[in-house]
Design a protein around this motif. Structure first.
Motif, PDB file in Angstrom:
ATOM      1  N   ALA A 176       0.720  -1.259  -0.055  1.00 49.66           N
ATOM      2  CA  ALA A 176      -0.053  -0.148  -0.053  1.00 49.66           C
ATOM      3  C   ALA A 176       1.051   1.442   0.097  1.00 49.66           C
ATOM      4  CB  ALA A 176      -0.760   0.160   1.371  1.00 49.66           C
ATOM      5  N   GLY A 177       2.095   1.189   0.760  1.00 52.94           N
ATOM      6  CA  GLY A 177       2.936   2.267   0.714  1.00 52.94           C
ATOM      7  C   GLY A 177       3.586   2.569  -0.529  1.00 52.94           C
ATOM      8  N   GLU A 178       3.867   1.483  -1.331  1.00 56.84           N
ATOM      9  CA  GLU A 178       4.448   1.573  -2.574  1.00 56.84           C
ATOM     10  C   GLU A 178       3.569   2.367  -3.569  1.00 56.84           C
ATOM     11  OE1 GLU A 178       8.035  -0.064  -3.887  1.00 56.84           O
ATOM     12  OE2 GLU A 178       7.827   1.226  -2.180  1.00 56.84           O
ATOM     13  N   LEU A 179       2.283   1.706  -3.502  1.00 56.92           N
ATOM     14  CA  LEU A 179       1.137   2.527  -4.325  1.00 56.92           C
ATOM     15  C   LEU A 179       1.143   4.290  -4.101  1.00 56.92           C
ATOM     16  CD1 LEU A 179      -1.368  -0.244  -4.315  1.00 56.92           C
ATOM     17  CD2 LEU A 179      -0.236   0.408  -6.252  1.00 56.92           C
ATOM     18  N   ALA A 180       1.099   4.281  -2.772  1.00 57.85           N
ATOM     19  CA  ALA A 180       1.056   5.952  -2.374  1.00 57.85           C
ATOM     20  C   ALA A 180       2.322   6.498  -2.811  1.00 57.85           C
ATOM     21  CB  ALA A 180       0.995   6.014  -0.989  1.00 57.85           C
ATOM     22  N   PHE A 181       3.394   6.187  -2.570  1.00 57.08           N
ATOM     23  CA  PHE A 181       4.814   6.824  -2.868  1.00 57.08           C
ATOM     24  C   PHE A 181       4.764   6.758  -4.397  1.00 57.08           C
ATOM     25  CE2 PHE A 181       9.357   6.581  -4.055  1.00 57.08           C
ATOM     26  CZ  PHE A 181       9.632   7.713  -3.186  1.00 57.08           C
ATOM     27  N   ASP A 182       4.300   5.987  -5.159  1.00 56.05           N
ATOM     28  CA  ASP A 182       4.486   6.258  -6.434  1.00 56.05           C
ATOM     29  C   ASP A 182       3.338   7.201  -7.011  1.00 56.05           C
ATOM     30  OD1 ASP A 182       5.910   4.551  -9.001  1.00 56.05           O
ATOM     31  OD2 ASP A 182       3.550   4.791  -9.850  1.00 56.05           O
ATOM     32  N   ALA A 183       2.463   7.456  -6.338  1.00 56.58           N
ATOM     33  CA  ALA A 183       1.487   8.395  -6.532  1.00 56.58           C
ATOM     34  C   ALA A 183       1.755   9.796  -6.007  1.00 56.58           C
ATOM     35  CB  ALA A 183       0.054   8.044  -6.162  1.00 56.58           C
ATOM     36  N   ASN A 184       3.104   9.925  -5.367  1.00 50.08           N
ATOM     37  CA  ASN A 184       3.443  11.112  -4.804  1.00 50.08           C
ATOM     38  C   ASN A 184       2.931  11.396  -3.502  1.00 50.08           C
ATOM     39  OD1 ASN A 184       5.303  11.648  -7.039  1.00 50.08           O
ATOM     40  ND2 ASN A 184       4.067  12.940  -8.245  1.00 50.08           N
ATOM     41  N   GLN A 185       2.073  10.479  -3.186  1.00 52.73           N
ATOM     42  CA  GLN A 185       1.578  10.692  -1.663  1.00 52.73           C
ATOM     43  C   GLN A 185       2.462  10.395  -0.654  1.00 52.73           C
ATOM     44  OE1 GLN A 185      -1.373  12.034  -1.824  1.00 52.73           O
ATOM     45  NE2 GLN A 185      -1.695  12.100  -4.063  1.00 52.73           N
ATOM     46  N   TYR A 186       3.389  11.286  -0.275  1.00 57.39           N
ATOM     47  CA  TYR A 186       4.412  10.838   0.570  1.00 57.39           C
ATOM     48  C   TYR A 186       3.757  10.566   2.176  1.00 57.39           C
ATOM     49  CZ  TYR A 186       7.591  12.421  -2.978  1.00 57.39           C
ATOM     50  OH  TYR A 186       8.318  12.596  -4.089  1.00 57.39           O
ATOM     51  N   GLY A 187       2.784  11.535   2.362  1.00 56.71           N
ATOM     52  CA  GLY A 187       2.086  11.306   3.850  1.00 56.71           C
ATOM     53  C   GLY A 187       1.611   9.847   3.935  1.00 56.71           C
ATOM     54  N   ALA A 188       0.831   9.606   3.171  1.00 54.26           N
ATOM     55  CA  ALA A 188       0.325   8.194   3.084  1.00 54.26           C
ATOM     56  C   ALA A 188       1.260   7.155   3.028  1.00 54.26           C
ATOM     57  CB  ALA A 188      -0.719   7.922   1.887  1.00 54.26           C
ATOM     58  N   ALA A 189       2.309   7.259   2.231  1.00 50.42           N
ATOM     59  CA  ALA A 189       3.261   6.331   2.026  1.00 50.42           C
ATOM     60  C   ALA A 189       3.990   6.173   3.445  1.00 50.42           C
ATOM     61  CB  ALA A 189       4.409   6.513   0.990  1.00 50.42           C
ATOM     62  N   ALA A 190       4.310   7.177   4.120  1.00 53.24           N
ATOM     63  CA  ALA A 190       5.220   7.146   5.302  1.00 53.24           C
ATOM     64  C   ALA A 190       4.376   6.395   6.444  1.00 53.24           C
ATOM     65  CB  ALA A 190       5.457   8.598   5.768  1.00 53.24           C
ATOM     66  N   ALA A 191       3.146   6.885   6.455  1.00 56.11           N
ATOM     67  CA  ALA A 191       2.115   5.976   7.275  1.00 56.11           C
ATOM     68  C   ALA A 191       1.908   4.717   7.187  1.00 56.11           C
ATOM     69  CB  ALA A 191       0.628   6.846   7.368  1.00 56.11           C
ATOM     70  N   SER A 192       1.807   4.179   5.939  1.00 49.89           N
ATOM     71  CA  SER A 192       1.821   2.761   5.726  1.00 49.89           C
ATOM     72  C   SER A 192       3.180   2.089   5.986  1.00 49.89           C
ATOM     73  CB  SER A 192       1.305   2.731   4.216  1.00 49.89           C
ATOM     74  OG  SER A 192      -0.018   2.934   3.987  1.00 49.89           O
ATOM     75  N   TYR A 193       4.297   2.744   5.631  1.00 42.89           N
ATOM     76  CA  TYR A 193       5.435   1.815   6.023  1.00 42.89           C
ATOM     77  C   TYR A 193       5.757   2.187   7.416  1.00 42.89           C
ATOM     78  CZ  TYR A 193       6.708   3.052   1.024  1.00 42.89           C
ATOM     79  OH  TYR A 193       6.669   3.085  -0.199  1.00 42.89           O
ATOM     80  N   SER A 194       5.248   2.931   8.090  1.00 46.91           N
ATOM     81  CA  SER A 194       5.349   2.918   9.639  1.00 46.91           C
ATOM     82  C   SER A 194       4.580   1.904  10.259  1.00 46.91           C
ATOM     83  CB  SER A 194       5.085   4.291  10.014  1.00 46.91           C
ATOM     84  OG  SER A 194       5.189   4.413  11.698  1.00 46.91           O
TER      85      SER A 194
END
Length: 410
Positions: A176-194
């Protein structure tokens, strides 16, 4: 209509618009959410980019009355198709806090529950394969969101033992974080990775935990927090040492840490990390699982080239990057994301040498790949290239390339 609507009507992404007016993407985000407004010296350029006059710009910037939010919800500046639903993350954390009773179930019943965990694991593996092969990464998001919901349902119903569920969740939240990161949604990516790191740590899954930390460091690298990224990657390397020695986890952490050291200008530390990464060749058998761990050392030539470019060792960089293109051509399965990054780096070398032909050769192909794949990652790399293109004077072809990059939809 607000400023965001006008930006979209003009064909700009947030990053493209930010570049056009000479500000950071997060500044544009604050303008669009009404948290701030362009300063007087910025307004003429903003109006020009949006093709409005200053009076119309004032109207676009007028505050818009927000719709009421459900009780208990929070506003976010980082919403979009690549953002895993915040409620899914909250529900998982809540259920984990209430799941202690699952640890007391009889062994025989636990074995039966683990059958469900295996089903989740197989589905996760399938989703990683679909994600890797998909040209438009965001097309995978609805299925991932559905799987996240199913994981929460399984925990709420007590159908999966806690440790097994943590491993499944640590895996899935990374995707899920990868998908957010690829869409430039850094906040969502960081939350998912955490959350992925927390779930993996809970299960004692050291390699999975280390990979979540590595992916988290990519967010810091993208936001230019290089020392923080280097520290996170150092922690990932220490965690990975406690994992499976036959896997490539610690070597991946070293490869990414080399990038952080390169941005910090530390050539010796970068070389040492790259050398440690290349020890992946000493491992035997399957060193990656094709899902949350995909590093196998096959892209180290392009990694080394990119690091030399960061350190301004142009001759070394060009040699390594051209070798990377020969070793893994697109027809042989080289991903759009990887090939695009190599092409952007070769174009950047041309810009540093003031070689317009090299810039056009590689920059144009990278732009084509970004459009064909819809990859936010390649689009971001192209955006960084535009800063280098200003050294090439008034070459019309370069100006057109910059304009096309500026309006690229990521």
């Amino acid at each position: 209509m607000g400023i965001a609507d006008r930006r979209k009507a003009r064909g700009f992404t947030q990053e493209g618009f930010a570049f056009a007016v000479g500000v950071d993407r997060r500044t544009v985000g604050r303008w669009e959410t009404g948290k701030s407004k362009p300063q007087p010296p910025q307004r003429p350029k903003v109006a020009e980019a949006l093709q409005v006059d200053l009076e119309e710009l004032d109207a676009l910037l007028a505050p818009v009355k927000a719709l009421p939010r459900p009780e208990g919800s929070e506003a976010s500046d980082d919403q979009g198709p690549g953002d895993p639903d915040e409620m899914i993350r909250r529900e998982f954390l809540r259920l984990m806090a209430l799941s202690g009773a699952l640890a007391t179930i009889p062994a025989a019943e636990a074995d039966a529950l683990n059958g469900s965990a295996d089903d989740f694991g197989r589905m996760n593996g399938h989703l990683w394969q679909v994600y890797q092969l998909a040209r438009a990464k965001q097309s995978v998001y609805p299925v991932v969101q559905s799987q996240l919901t199913a994981v929460n349902d399984a925990l709420r119903d007590g159908r999966v033992a806690t440790d097994s569920l943590c491993i499944v969740a640590g895996d899935l939240f990374q995707l899920a974080g990868e998908l957010a990161f690829d869409a430039n949604q850094y906040g969502a990516a960081a939350a998912s990775y955490s959350l992925a790191a927390s779930a993996s740590r809970e299960a004692g899954a050291y390699d999975l935990w280390a990979c979540a930390l590595i992916r988290s460091a990519y967010v810091d690298l993208s936001e230019r927090r290089y020392q923080r990224a280097a520290d996170t990657l150092g922690a990932a390397r220490r965690v990975a040492v406690r994992g499976d020695s036959s896997l490539a986890t610690k070597h991946w952490a070293a490869a990414v840490q080399a990038e952080a050291f390169a941005w910090l200008g530390d050539f010796d530390a970068c070389e040492e990390a790259l050398d440690d990464a290349e020890k992946v060749a000493d491992l035997g058998g399957q060193v990656s699982n094709g899902g949350w761990l995909r590093f196998d050392g096959s892209r180290l030539a392009e990694e080394r080239g990119a690091r030399y470019l960061q350190l301004n060792r142009l001759g070394l960089a060009e040699e390594a990057l051209k070798d990377a293109l020969k070793l893994a051509p697109l027809a042989a399965g080289h991903s759009f994301r990887r090939r695009g990054a190599v092409l952007v780096d070769l174009a950047a070398i041309g810009a540093k040498r003031r070689d317009s032909e090299q810039v056009m050769q590689y920059g144009t192909e990278a732009l084509r790949l970004a459009r064909a794949s819809g990859s936010g990652y390649v689009a971001r790399r192209l955006q960084t290239l535009t800063a280098e293109l200003g050294t090439l004077g008034r070459d019309r072809r370069i100006a057109e390339l910059r304009a096309e990059i500026g309006t690229l939809s990521a």
